[in-house]
Design a protein around this motif. Structure first.
Motif, PDB file in Angstrom:
ATOM      1  N   PHE A 237      50.844  31.772  37.820  1.00 28.84           N
ATOM      2  CA  PHE A 237      50.237  33.570  38.028  1.00 28.84           C
ATOM      3  C   PHE A 237      51.543  34.002  38.039  1.00 28.84           C
ATOM      4  O   PHE A 237      51.440  34.812  36.884  1.00 28.84           O
ATOM      5  N   ASN A 238      52.115  34.421  39.329  1.00 24.04           N
ATOM      6  CA  ASN A 238      53.238  35.276  38.938  1.00 24.04           C
ATOM      7  C   ASN A 238      52.746  36.122  39.460  1.00 24.04           C
ATOM      8  O   ASN A 238      51.362  36.651  39.930  1.00 24.04           O
ATOM      9  N   ALA A 239      52.656  37.803  38.396  1.00 19.58           N
ATOM     10  CA  ALA A 239      52.350  38.735  38.937  1.00 19.58           C
ATOM     11  C   ALA A 239      50.593  38.913  37.758  1.00 19.58           C
ATOM     12  O   ALA A 239      50.245  39.876  37.498  1.00 19.58           O
ATOM     13  N   LYS A 240      50.894  37.846  37.091  1.00 14.58           N
ATOM     14  CA  LYS A 240      49.341  37.286  35.812  1.00 14.58           C
ATOM     15  C   LYS A 240      48.343  37.925  36.577  1.00 14.58           C
ATOM     16  O   LYS A 240      47.934  36.950  35.879  1.00 14.58           O
ATOM     17  N   VAL A 241      47.649  38.765  37.287  1.00 14.24           N
ATOM     18  CA  VAL A 241      46.362  39.025  37.970  1.00 14.24           C
ATOM     19  C   VAL A 241      45.734  40.113  37.935  1.00 14.24           C
ATOM     20  O   VAL A 241      46.636  41.086  38.419  1.00 14.24           O
ATOM     21  N   ILE A 242      44.950  39.995  37.060  1.00  8.41           N
ATOM     22  CA  ILE A 242      43.944  41.149  36.812  1.00  8.41           C
ATOM     23  C   ILE A 242      42.878  41.683  37.335  1.00  8.41           C
ATOM     24  O   ILE A 242      42.094  39.959  37.392  1.00  8.41           O
ATOM     25  N   SER A 243      42.547  42.617  37.986  1.00 13.26           N
ATOM     26  CA  SER A 243      41.225  42.335  39.094  1.00 13.26           C
ATOM     27  C   SER A 243      40.663  43.520  37.579  1.00 13.26           C
ATOM     28  O   SER A 243      40.691  44.228  37.055  1.00 13.26           O
ATOM     29  N   ARG A 244      38.859  43.778  38.397  1.00 11.39           N
ATOM     30  CA  ARG A 244      38.167  45.563  38.275  1.00 11.39           C
ATOM     31  C   ARG A 244      39.469  46.324  37.981  1.00 11.39           C
ATOM     32  O   ARG A 244      38.777  47.275  37.580  1.00 11.39           O
ATOM     33  N   ASP A 245      40.403  46.557  38.660  1.00 11.58           N
ATOM     34  CA  ASP A 245      40.592  47.523  39.125  1.00 11.58           C
ATOM     35  C   ASP A 245      41.416  47.989  37.564  1.00 11.58           C
ATOM     36  O   ASP A 245      42.245  49.414  38.168  1.00 11.58           O
ATOM     37  N   ASP A 246      42.126  46.977  36.917  1.00 10.22           N
ATOM     38  CA  ASP A 246      43.149  47.035  36.187  1.00 10.22           C
ATOM     39  C   ASP A 246      42.674  47.452  34.974  1.00 10.22           C
ATOM     40  O   ASP A 246      43.004  48.157  34.014  1.00 10.22           O
ATOM     41  N   GLY A 247      40.955  47.013  34.272  1.00 10.42           N
ATOM     42  CA  GLY A 247      40.185  46.915  33.945  1.00 10.42           C
ATOM     43  C   GLY A 247      40.339  48.299  33.229  1.00 10.42           C
ATOM     44  O   GLY A 247      40.700  49.515  33.326  1.00 10.42           O
ATOM     45  N   THR A 248      39.901  49.186  31.770  1.00 10.70           N
ATOM     46  CA  THR A 248      40.383  49.708  30.488  1.00 10.70           C
ATOM     47  C   THR A 248      38.236  50.475  30.880  1.00 10.70           C
ATOM     48  O   THR A 248      38.298  51.292  30.329  1.00 10.70           O
ATOM     49  N   GLN A 249      37.330  49.535  30.931  1.00 11.69           N
ATOM     50  CA  GLN A 249      36.118  49.729  31.095  1.00 11.69           C
ATOM     51  C   GLN A 249      35.227  49.222  32.351  1.00 11.69           C
ATOM     52  O   GLN A 249      35.575  48.004  31.865  1.00 11.69           O
ATOM     53  N   LYS A 250      34.166  49.840  32.211  1.00 10.87           N
ATOM     54  CA  LYS A 250      33.505  49.713  33.502  1.00 10.87           C
ATOM     55  C   LYS A 250      32.864  48.538  33.089  1.00 10.87           C
ATOM     56  O   LYS A 250      32.071  48.140  31.985  1.00 10.87           O
ATOM     57  N   HIS A 251      32.422  47.276  34.607  1.00 11.49           N
ATOM     58  CA  HIS A 251      32.019  46.159  33.674  1.00 11.49           C
ATOM     59  C   HIS A 251      32.100  45.093  32.531  1.00 11.49           C
ATOM     60  O   HIS A 251      31.149  44.447  32.339  1.00 11.49           O
ATOM     61  N   GLN A 252      33.213  45.939  31.592  1.00 10.89           N
ATOM     62  CA  GLN A 252      33.508  44.423  30.863  1.00 10.89           C
ATOM     63  C   GLN A 252      35.161  44.632  31.104  1.00 10.89           C
ATOM     64  O   GLN A 252      35.902  44.947  31.816  1.00 10.89           O
ATOM     65  N   LYS A 253      35.404  43.431  30.649  1.00  7.84           N
ATOM     66  CA  LYS A 253      36.697  42.572  30.745  1.00  7.84           C
ATOM     67  C   LYS A 253      37.469  43.108  28.763  1.00  7.84           C
ATOM     68  O   LYS A 253      36.105  42.894  28.006  1.00  7.84           O
ATOM     69  N   GLY A 254      38.670  42.951  29.051  1.00 11.81           N
ATOM     70  CA  GLY A 254      39.344  43.668  27.616  1.00 11.81           C
ATOM     71  C   GLY A 254      40.965  43.463  27.424  1.00 11.81           C
ATOM     72  O   GLY A 254      41.149  42.898  28.359  1.00 11.81           O
ATOM     73  N   LEU A 255      41.042  42.807  26.211  1.00 10.80           N
ATOM     74  CA  LEU A 255      42.355  41.969  25.894  1.00 10.80           C
ATOM     75  C   LEU A 255      42.991  42.668  25.920  1.00 10.80           C
ATOM     76  O   LEU A 255      44.433  42.622  25.813  1.00 10.80           O
ATOM     77  N   ASP A 256      43.042  43.900  25.909  1.00 14.77           N
ATOM     78  CA  ASP A 256      44.149  45.254  25.597  1.00 14.77           C
ATOM     79  C   ASP A 256      45.481  45.650  26.935  1.00 14.77           C
ATOM     80  O   ASP A 256      46.051  46.114  26.841  1.00 14.77           O
ATOM     81  N   VAL A 257      44.534  44.708  28.039  1.00 16.88           N
ATOM     82  CA  VAL A 257      45.608  44.759  29.179  1.00 16.88           C
ATOM     83  C   VAL A 257      46.186  43.705  29.390  1.00 16.88           C
ATOM     84  O   VAL A 257      46.916  43.284  30.023  1.00 16.88           O
ATOM     85  N   VAL A 258      46.181  42.564  28.663  1.00 13.38           N
ATOM     86  CA  VAL A 258      46.671  41.383  28.626  1.00 13.38           C
ATOM     87  C   VAL A 258      48.129  41.493  27.241  1.00 13.38           C
ATOM     88  O   VAL A 258      47.550  41.913  26.935  1.00 13.38           O
TER      89      VAL A 258
END
Length: 448
Positions: A237-258
């Motif tokens: 993974f190295n630095a490719k660790v995404i948390s809720r703090d990095d999302g763009t929508q509350k309570h949702q996950k999205g591929l916009d940050v991938v």
């Protein structure tokens, strides 16, 4: 220096981009001082000075090769930077990552997991995704986004261990040699984490086929701690660790940050509604409930695996099953589809593989809760089954919870398969048709 113009187009992937960015920005330690504003301003000035030095060198040395100038100032045919101006492809804090100008306001998508304060605009994200796509397709790799809780592991608060789970406190593995353990007590977080059986083999084999990300609804400190347990050597993974703090929508996950095109990304998660915009990329996982608190969280009135001193099967559990699905999808994508790789869509492959699971099955439902019926019907049809509303000689399966209904009795009389709805759910989780005899329903006296 310019992240846009100097980041290598033919890099080995997002890890190279991350390493480059950290070097270019003289990244500080993640445990930054409290005076963050002053520290960021120093970084801004450092970056601007580097930019001026680079431009000064270019002016005094001149250029005997247009290719060298273009490589430093413009990424050929794809860069958003122009020789006569800058369109500000992204910012670090308020500083343009290309020209060094301090900008007012905030715009673009936050990529804080790559570097704190980094924002990229759509054109730069698209450029990076195209670069990633070409690099990894050439290496026969797709992208895999992995959830943590109930997918790869299960975590509980130490204070929520049941009386029948207290024996675990004396059975934890050493944090000094994480790679050899699966049960860890994290005193500083007041937590205990159990890795899902087969997870280390899963990650090792999946990493040969996919560029992998972690994406969790947990906070960043928790996400990083779990990444250390899963990947102690930083191989996957190295630095490719995404948390809720990095999302763009509350309570949702999205591929916009991938940094991977949607058409090349698979998602492994136990929660479908977290991915409302990307359901076609999703492989839904059977939840891993090792601790009693996890069972209670989802309303299960049963003993946990820890309470019964048992666990999932290492070689025949959920992760082992899903690894075979990933191999099938990967093989189909690269070896069996026609046309250019960049035009292929892994979502279509996933849909095709899923549609073969119950192909040939003709299903009718009998007395299923009206709230659950639409979901069951949708899943069955996605798995390739045909669903009818009236009895028909072509029916192969009657799905019911009561063996005494008219349709259930018809199934018995006509020697059709009479199965519980869990038969469909199990096929959905394990990506293969399950033996009907494991899901036969018991006879009752109901006559309606």
């Amino acid at each position: 220096m310019s992240v846009v113009t100097d980041s290598p187009v033919h890099s080995s992937g997002s890890d190279d981009f991350i390493d480059y960015l950290n070097e270019a920005l003289d990244a500080s330690s993640p445990n930054s001082s409290s005076d963050e504003e002053a520290e960021n301003q120093d970084e801004f000035e450092d970056l601007r000075n580097k930019r001026r030095k680079l431009e000064s060198t270019e002016e005094t040395e001149g250029s005997t090769s247009e290719g060298i100038v273009e490589q430093k100032l413009v990424v050929a045919e794809s860069s958003v930077v122009k020789v006569d101006g800058c369109t500000h492809p992204g910012t670090f804090g308020k500083l343009c990552i290309s020209c060094g100008e301090i900008l007012d306001g905030e715009s673009g998508v936050t990529f804080g997991y790559i570097h704190k304060g980094l924002r990229l605009h759509e054109e730069e994200i698209s450029r990076l995704r195209n670069t990633e796509m070409n690099t990894f397709l050439f290496s026969k790799k797709l992208f895999l986004v992995l959830d943590l809780d109930h997918t790869l592991l299960n975590t509980t608060i130490l204070g929520q261990l049941s009386s029948e789970e207290l024996h675990l406190l004396n059975e934890t593995d050493s944090l000094e040699d994480v790679a050899k353990g699966s049960l860890f007590k994290l005193e500083h977080m007041h937590m205990m984490t159990k890795l899902r059986p087969f997870v280390r083999t899963f990650l090792k084999e999946a990493s040969a086929m996919f560029e992998m990300y972690i994406y969790t609804m947990g906070d960043r400190p928790y996400a990083l701690e779990m990444a250390k347990l899963l990947d102690p050597q930083g191989e996957y993974f190295n630095a490719k660790v995404i948390s809720r703090d990095d999302g763009t929508q509350k309570h949702q996950k999205g591929l916009d940050v991938v940094l991977g095109r949607d058409s090349a990304v698979l998602i492994l998660d136990d929660t479908e509604h977290a991915w409302m915009k990307h359901k076609n990329n999703l492989i839904l996982m059977e939840r891993y409930h090792f601790f009693a608190s996890s069972c209670r969280q989802f309303g299960f009135n049963c003993k946990s695996l820890a309470e019964t001193k048992s666990d999932e099967n290492e070689t025949d559990g959920a992760l082992a099953k899903i690894l075979e699905v990933l191999k099938q999808v990967h093989c189909t994508f690269f070896e069996k589809l026609q046309g250019d790789l960049v035009d292929r869509d892994v979502r279509q492959v996933l849909s095709s593989v899923r549609g073969e699971i119950l192909s040939g099955c003709v299903i009718i439902f009998s007395r299923i809760n009206h709230l659950a019926l639409p979901t069951l019907k949708r899943i069955a049809e996605q798995l390739g089954a045909t669903c009818l509303t009236e009895l028909d000689p072509t029916v192969t399966h009657v799905v019911a919870t009561d063996a005494g209904t008219e349709k259930a009795r018809w199934a018995v009389k006509e020697k059709k398969c009479l199965v519980h709805p869990r038969w469909i759910e199990a096929a959905n989780y394990f990506w293969e048709k399950q033996p009907e005899e494991n899901f036969f329903i018991k006879k009752t006296t109901t006559q309606s």
